[in-house]
Design a protein around this motif. Structure first.
Motif: not given
Ligand code: PMP
Length: 409
Positions: A96-97, A228, A176, A128, A205, A178, A126, A33
């Motif tokens: 990335g996300t 990734h 989902v 992010s 993600a 994480n 998350h 994950a």
């Molecule tokens: N959202 C979720 C639910 C994640 O699990 C993750 C990565 N742990 C991210 C966002 C961020 O992804 P990234 O670091 O690849 O930008």
């Protein structure tokens, strides 16, 4: 081979890292994950690109540039088909996300939300899918609210519905979680959002890695994910967005490749998707992501989901037998993450000790500090599954956790 014909031992041979010894023990990798291991097919595609297919894209009328551009744009079409987007120009390459979610906040929210408008997220985001909204909230005087999950990690639509008002403009959710593994009903939430006149942003993600996803069926407005975690390279991710929204959104970064014309006075923007892809893009990473999509397609996302579901059920039963272990997140239909705490040991101690047995799990707040607060724990340990994990991996995890108990009791 499993009953369904899923040959996990064959699949494992594709992943060079899985035959490593770690501290003298066979690696038991339960941290997908965070980031997944890479199959030979992805590593080879990346190597081949650097060796014989490499040049900058969209810029040269020469053989290698044309080839690189075809590979790079071909990967976009693979992603389009993979998530069943209507158009390939609805697929924006990002880092990335995180980068993708920031793009929506910095472009869509900055351009179209006004003071007092509301954004709804959940407590299980998350970081992010929290921080970009806080940044734009503070800049524009928006309101940010969070819908809660229950003690078991079940998400009730009513908790979201209760927060919707006529000022709700964006709903942003994880596909989902994480940490909890909870799978959110994206399609229902999209319908709710649209009824309220809001757009739905999905942090995919952890979604796209465990199940087939279909943008036209889910009907979300934006969907973000990282290469990734999908067995592809780092440095590449996807923002899917509906054409009509992406068309009206302003670019966030200016520079090469994202323009149509430039004079010293003003510039005009390139068509989608290039409007959002300023500068030399992650060319090789995108091609590697295309190879990863080919790889999971060859196995089948539904088969991957079913296999992981089997290992998850086994893991849930086995972990329940470890005395003093509390599993956090037991929602029905959850996906492949198992977060837990133990009475006898801090999560950091758990992961350090089981690492001695070659077992890789993650410990900490998992970039979800509000959720740690929600469950009143400083941190959790988390075992997460990928398409290559087996019941034997879970046995190794449980054996190593029994050692943790011995050491601390
Ligand atoms: N959202 C979720 C639910 C994640 O699990 C993750 C990565 N742990 C991210 C966002 C961020 O992804 P990234 O670091 O690849 O930008």
């Amino acid at each position: 081979m499993s009953e369904a014909g899923y040959d996990v031992e064959r699949i494992r041979q594709d992943f060079p890292a899985l035959s490593m010894l770690v501290r003298g023990k066979p690696l038991v990798f339960l941290d997908s994950a965070a980031s997944a291991q890479k199959p030979r097919q992805v590593i080879d595609a990346v190597t081949k690109m650097y060796e014989a297919e490499y040049a900058n894209v969209h810029r040269g009328l020469h053989y290698l540039s044309e080839l690189a551009t075809a590979r790079y744009e071909g990967a976009r079409e693979k992603v389009q088909t993979f998530i069943n987007a209507r158009h390939s120009h609805e697929i924006i390459y990002t880092r990335g996300t995180t980068d993708a979610l920031n793009l929506v906040a910095q472009s869509y929210a900055r351009a179209f939300l006004e003071e007092g408008d509301e954004i709804i997220i959940t407590t299980m985001e998350h970081h992010s899918n929290i921080v970009p909204w806080q940044m734009i909230r503070d800049e524009k005087g928006l309101v940010l609210k969070a819908a809660d999950v229950d003690e078991e990690g079940v998400f009730h639509l009513s908790s979201l519905e209760a927060l919707i008002t006529d000022r709700t403009k964006i709903i942003a959710i994880p596909h989902v979680s994480n940490v909890l593994g909870t799978v959110l009903p994206v399609k229902e939430i999209a319908a709710l959002a649209h009824k309220a006149g809001a757009v739905l942003v999905v942090d995919g993600a952890q979604g796209v890695t465990h199940m087939p996803v279909d943008m036209q069926d889910l009907d979300c407005d934006f969907y973000a994910f990282s290469g990734h975690k999908l067995y592809g390279p780092t440095g590449i991710g996807i923002l899917y967005g509906k054409e009509e929204l992406l068309e009206k959104m302003p670019p966030v970064q200016g520079g090469g490749d994202m323009i149509n014309t430039v004079t010293l006075e003003k510039s005009t923007w390139a068509d989608l998707p290039h409007k959002f892809e300023a500068g030399t893009p992650p060319i090789v990473q995108a091609v590697g992501l295309g190879a990863a999509v080919d790889y999971v397609n060859a196995i089948g996302m539904a088969a991957i989901g079913a296999h992981e579901g089997d290992v998850l059920t086994y893991a849930t039963q086995r972990l329940a037998s470890v005395e003093g272990l509390r599993l956090i997140g037991t929602a029905p239909g959850k996906a492949s993450v198992l977060s837990f705490v133990m009475e006898c040991a801090h999560p950091h101690d758990i992961s350090t000790i089981i690492d001695q047995a070659g077992v890789a799990v993650r410990a900490g707040h998992h970039c979800a500090q509000p959720l740690m607060e929600r469950y009143d724990v400083p941190a959790m340990a988390r075992a997460s599954l990928g398409l290559y994990n087996t019941r034997q991996d879970i046995d190794a995890l449980v054996d190593s956790l029994e050692k943790v108990r011995e050491i601390f009791s």
